[in-house]
Every structure is written in C-alpha cells, then in structure tokens.
Design a protein around this motif. Structure first.
Motif, short mmCIF file in Angstrom:
data_model
loop_
_atom_site.label_atom_id
_atom_site.label_comp_id
_atom_site.label_asym_id
_atom_site.label_seq_id
_atom_site.Cartn_x
_atom_site.Cartn_y
_atom_site.Cartn_z
N PRO A 190 19.21 -7.11 1.56
CA PRO A 190 18.24 -8.16 1.21
C PRO A 190 16.89 -7.56 0.80
N LYS A 191 16.31 -8.10 -0.24
CA LYS A 191 14.97 -7.68 -0.64
C LYS A 191 13.96 -8.15 0.40
N PRO A 192 13.08 -7.26 0.90
CA PRO A 192 12.02 -7.70 1.81
C PRO A 192 11.17 -8.78 1.16
N ALA A 193 11.06 -9.91 1.83
CA ALA A 193 10.49 -11.10 1.20
C ALA A 193 8.99 -11.00 0.96
N HIS A 194 8.29 -10.14 1.68
CA HIS A 194 6.83 -10.07 1.54
C HIS A 194 6.37 -9.06 0.49
N LEU A 195 7.32 -8.41 -0.16
CA LEU A 195 6.97 -7.37 -1.13
C LEU A 195 7.18 -7.84 -2.56
N THR A 196 6.42 -7.26 -3.47
CA THR A 196 6.65 -7.48 -4.89
C THR A 196 7.90 -6.71 -5.30
N TRP A 197 8.37 -6.98 -6.51
CA TRP A 197 9.56 -6.28 -6.99
C TRP A 197 9.35 -4.77 -7.00
N GLU A 198 8.20 -4.34 -7.51
CA GLU A 198 7.98 -2.89 -7.61
C GLU A 198 7.79 -2.24 -6.25
N GLU A 199 7.19 -2.95 -5.30
CA GLU A 199 7.05 -2.42 -3.95
C GLU A 199 8.41 -2.32 -3.28
N ARG A 427 7.80 -13.68 -1.58
CA ARG A 427 8.29 -14.94 -1.03
C ARG A 427 7.65 -15.27 0.32
N ASP A 428 7.12 -14.29 1.03
CA ASP A 428 6.52 -14.51 2.35
C ASP A 428 5.07 -14.04 2.31
N GLU A 429 4.20 -14.93 1.91
CA GLU A 429 2.79 -14.57 1.76
C GLU A 429 2.13 -14.32 3.11
N GLU A 430 2.58 -15.03 4.15
CA GLU A 430 1.95 -14.87 5.47
C GLU A 430 2.18 -13.47 6.01
N LEU A 431 3.43 -12.98 5.96
CA LEU A 431 3.72 -11.63 6.43
C LEU A 431 2.99 -10.61 5.56
N ARG A 432 2.94 -10.85 4.27
CA ARG A 432 2.26 -9.92 3.37
C ARG A 432 0.78 -9.81 3.72
N SER A 433 0.16 -10.94 4.01
CA SER A 433 -1.28 -10.93 4.30
C SER A 433 -1.59 -10.10 5.54
N ARG A 434 -0.66 -10.04 6.48
CA ARG A 434 -0.89 -9.27 7.70
C ARG A 434 -0.82 -7.76 7.45
N ILE A 439 0.30 -1.92 2.81
CA ILE A 439 1.14 -1.94 1.61
C ILE A 439 0.43 -1.23 0.45
N ASN A 440 -0.88 -1.40 0.38
CA ASN A 440 -1.66 -0.82 -0.71
C ASN A 440 -2.33 0.50 -0.34
N ARG A 441 -1.89 1.09 0.74
CA ARG A 441 -2.56 2.30 1.24
C ARG A 441 -2.60 3.43 0.22
N PHE A 442 -1.55 3.57 -0.55
CA PHE A 442 -1.47 4.67 -1.50
C PHE A 442 -2.08 4.33 -2.86
N ARG A 443 -2.67 3.15 -2.94
CA ARG A 443 -3.26 2.71 -4.20
C ARG A 443 -4.74 2.42 -3.99
N VAL A 444 -5.54 2.56 -5.06
CA VAL A 444 -6.98 2.27 -4.99
C VAL A 444 -7.32 1.31 -6.12
N PRO A 445 -8.33 0.42 -5.90
CA PRO A 445 -8.70 -0.52 -6.95
C PRO A 445 -9.20 0.21 -8.20
N GLN A 446 -8.81 -0.31 -9.36
CA GLN A 446 -9.30 0.21 -10.62
C GLN A 446 -10.46 -0.65 -11.09
N GLU A 447 -11.58 -0.03 -11.34
CA GLU A 447 -12.80 -0.75 -11.67
C GLU A 447 -12.60 -1.65 -12.89
#
Length: 459
Positions: A190-199, A427-434, A439-447
């Motif tokens: 099963p695809k983890p519901a709180h992740l995007t496709w690429e994640e 699909r699971d925004e609540e779990l994702r928000s926690r 989840i984004n630890r290895f990524r940084v915002p692009q200005e």
C-alpha cells in the motif's frame, strides 16, 4: 496516456471504472540499448557519463501474465543499480535478461534489445493478470524490487534464497522508470497515504535494504543500546539506516564526507558524527596498500564519541575503500554487515582482526516480501521518513542518474513519470502535517518558488 493520467487524478474512480480506461499500446520508459553496451569501452568508471547511455523512448506496453500487474507509474527514483546499469558495470544487464529469458516463455518477454530500468515506483494498479486477488485496478501502491519464482524449496523460509531471485528493473525488464511498469503482484504494497507520489517512490529499495541489513534476524539483528557505525549516513541507504537505528533505540555513529551532510544527520537526531573529509582519513596509502594506522585513528575517534565503546555493528556498503577499516573497528564479537560495494568489489582486510576477535561478516541483499512490508509499514506510520532531496522529470533521468553517480546528491533523487507536478497524491493530510518537517528534512525552500529541493553537493 492523457486519459490514463486524468483517471488517476480524478477522485472516486472505481475499480470497475478502471477497466473502461483505455491503456496505450506504447509508453515512455528510460532505457539502455543492447547495441550500445560498448560505448564506454576504455573509459574509467568515474568518467563514464550515464547521460550518454540512458534514453527516454516509447516502448510497447507489456500485457500482465499470471500473478502479474500493470502499474501506471506516477513517480520513481534513482538507485545505485540504475547507475551500474547505465555504465554497463560490472557487466551489461542484458546478460541478466538473456539468462532470465531462458527460464520460461513468460520470462522470454524480458529478453529484449532494450532494458527499461528502475527498481522503485509509486502509482496505481491498472490491470491484473490471472490469479491476482489481493490487488485491484485503482489501488494506490508502491512496489518493492524482489522478483522470485518460488519453484524451489530453498526460497520458502526466506524468499531471498530462491535460486531464481532477481532485482526487478535491474535483472528483469519493465522497471519503474517508466510511465507503465510490469510487476509481480507480490511486489506490491500500500502507498503511504500521507506522502506525495514522489515521496512514496523514494523509499522502497533503500528502506527495505536497510531494514533487512540492520534490523532483521537475517541481517545484523540490531537491538537497543547497540552502537552502529554507518558509512555514508546521509546518503540514499545510510539515511534510512540512521533513522532505523534511532527508532530502534540504538546509537548511530554517522560517517559523512562534508559538514552539510553532518548537519543533515544531526537534524535526524544523530549526535555522533565523523566528517571523514574534515578529519582527512586516508585508509589507502596507494592503490595497493592500506594504512592500518588510519584504521586505528578511526577506532580512537569512535571511542571518543561513544565514551570508550567500539561499534557493535558496522553498516557497510562502500566496499573496497572502507572494508578493511570496518573489520578493524568492529568490537570483539561484533558484526560487519554488507549489502554493496560502490567503491569496488574486491575487499581486502586483515583477517587476524576477524578470527581472533570473533567478529562476523554478514552478506545482506535487498529484503524478502515480509521485511519490505514491515519497512513500508514504518513509513506509513510516520516512524521512518523519505529522504527525498531532489526531483526530476522523466525526460531528465539521465541527469538524475549522473548526480547519483558523481555523488552530487543527498538522500534520494526522485523522478516524476506520469505525475504532472510535485505535491500530488496525499490522502492523509493530518498525519502529513504532524511530520512535514521530517518529510522535507533533505530539502530546502527555493527562493521565490513554492517548492523545495536540495542544493547540489560538491563531491
């Protein structure tokens, strides 16, 4: 293909509806070509450029046979076996396809003049073959990369011991770096519901590999309190080993090659970090001679960090460059567990430190279905997080593989296949928000953009 993508992006499409969605006869895939296996002849491995050997081409969509499923691939990722395939090292993967093709008529389909690569995917089941009951069209899935036949008794206690065990997308065709992929139904999870496709596509191979290697009784059998030396601890494999060690009550000792990579390990919760570049460890005096004094220096540094203790487990995958040091620094009665040899397959170590100190070397290769399922379950529960750092479109897969080959990346490099953009599939925004920060630890915002990615790393 637009009809297929539209159906995936439309909520509420039922399994019955999926049977009415037309599948294309051809779809794009990332391929290497059999007639190009000699293009790097005479070129050193480090100088080979996978952008020259990888091609994005329209290829025929296979039909699922018994026990098989077609998956519309929303996203995939790059693993080191994709690098090996693109470099035709240590041997062209067409040798694997030829051998597989001799097994049976269904296997013969894999023996083609092109090889569709990729050992990860996240997507939607669109068709199933006879005998598939656990999965239906419309199911959102990820795939692990173990392909087995299980006609021999040898594989029935641990499917990794099946004599016909292969890695999908490396030793078989129709891999995940494509718009439509063919898998065996017992590869699906099963695809983890709180992740995007690429994640979701980033973790299958490396997380399962690290789980078996470190946690499973088929690997090191890690327990609470163990000190675990992890080479390349911020990389695609090591980043999952670091998380598994922390989640399992062990103490990771993270070896990295830059301060930025050290900072990533600390952000995961690791406190003990060795920057081998800053401390200038040179385990080889020249191409033929190792330097035991450097092994000893590393051992002293580890004991400084751990309060005088040697590693219970050494998590090995670099191979030739580090293996002598790994055997030396493991504690008496300790374990060196290895799953790869990215710097070379011929390992040299001083056997006195192995036999006289009662150490063990364990070979570990991917994971069986149960181990992969358990590793994916940890992802789905938010206990372990994807380490995605950068995402490329399918057309630029050659550059993505080049980045991994030249160590210009951190964590995992993703590839969008049918997904038109990043950020879809949650699909699971609540779990994702926690867990969004992790989840984004290895990524940084692009200005100036709403997206995140990781800066290139200097090798």
């Amino acid at each position: 293909m637009n009809e297929l993508t539209s159906a995936i992006l439309t909520e509420g499409v039922s399994g019955r509806d999926w049977l009415g969605v037309r599948l294309p006869e051809f779809a794009r895939g990332v391929v290497i070509r059999k007639d190009e296996t000699g293009i790097f002849e005479g070129t050193a491995s480090a100088e080979k450029d996978p952008r020259k050997s990888l091609h994005v081409e329209e290829v025929p969509v296979p039909r699922p046979g018994p026990g098989e499923a077609l998956v519309a691939v929303m996203a995939s990722s790059v693993n080191y076996n994709t690098v090996w395939s693109a470099l035709f090292e240590p041997r062209p993967t067409f040798d694997f396809l030829e051998r597989y093709g001799m097994l049976s008529a269904p296997a013969k389909r894999h023996d083609l003049p092109y090889h569709v690569l990729g050992s990860d995917l996240a997507g939607v089941v669109v068709r199933t073959g006879p005998g598939v009951n656990a999965w239906q069209p419309g199911d959102e899935v990820v795939a692990h990369c173990l392909s087995v036949e299980l006609e021999s008794a040898d594989g029935h206690s641990d499917t990794m011991l099946d004599p016909e065990q292969r890695i999908w997308g490396f030793e078989t065709n129709f891999g995940g770096l494509a718009e439509i992929s063919l898998v065996k139904s017992n590869q699906l999870m099963p695809k983890p519901a709180h992740l995007t496709w690429e994640e979701a596509a980033a973790s299958g191979l490396v997380n399962s590999t690290a789980y078996r290697q470190l946690v499973s009784r088929n690997g090191a059998g890690m327990k609470q309190g163990d000190n675990v030396l992890i080479w390349g601890a911020s990389g695609g494999l090591g980043s999952y080993a670091t998380q598994l060690a922390l989640a399992g009550g062990a103490t990771p000792v993270c070896v990295v090659s830059s301060e930025r990579k050290a900072a990533v390990c600390r952000s995961m919760g690791a406190e003990l970090v060795v920057d081998r570049s800053a401390e200038d460890y040179r385990f080889w005096k020249d191409s033929h001679t190792q330097d035991p004094k450097e092994w000893q220096r590393l051992g002293r540094r580890i004991r400084e960090l751990t309060g005088g203790e040697d590693p219970d487990i050494v998590f090995e995958h670099p191979g030739r460059d580090t293996f002598g040091a790994s055997v030396y620094v493991a504690r008496k009665g300790g374990t060196v567990v290895t799953c790869a040899s990215t710097t070379g397959y011929e390992h040299t170590y001083d056997n006195r430190y192995l036999w006289m100190s009662l150490k063990r070397i364990i070979g570990s290769h991917f994971a069986n279905y149960r181990e992969a399922w358990e590793a994916n379950r940890l992802i789905a529960k938010g206990r372990i997080h994807p380490t995605l750092s950068e995402v490329y479109p399918l057309a630029d897969t050659g550059q993505a593989v080049y980045d991994v080959h030249r160590n210009l990346h951190q964590g995992k490099v993703g590839v969008l296949c049918l997904a038109p953009e990043e950020g879809l599939g949650v699909r699971d925004e609540e779990l994702r928000s926690r867990h969004l920060g992790a989840i984004n630890r290895f990524r940084v915002p692009q200005e100036g953009t709403g997206t995140t990615t990781a800066p290139r790393v200097t090798p």
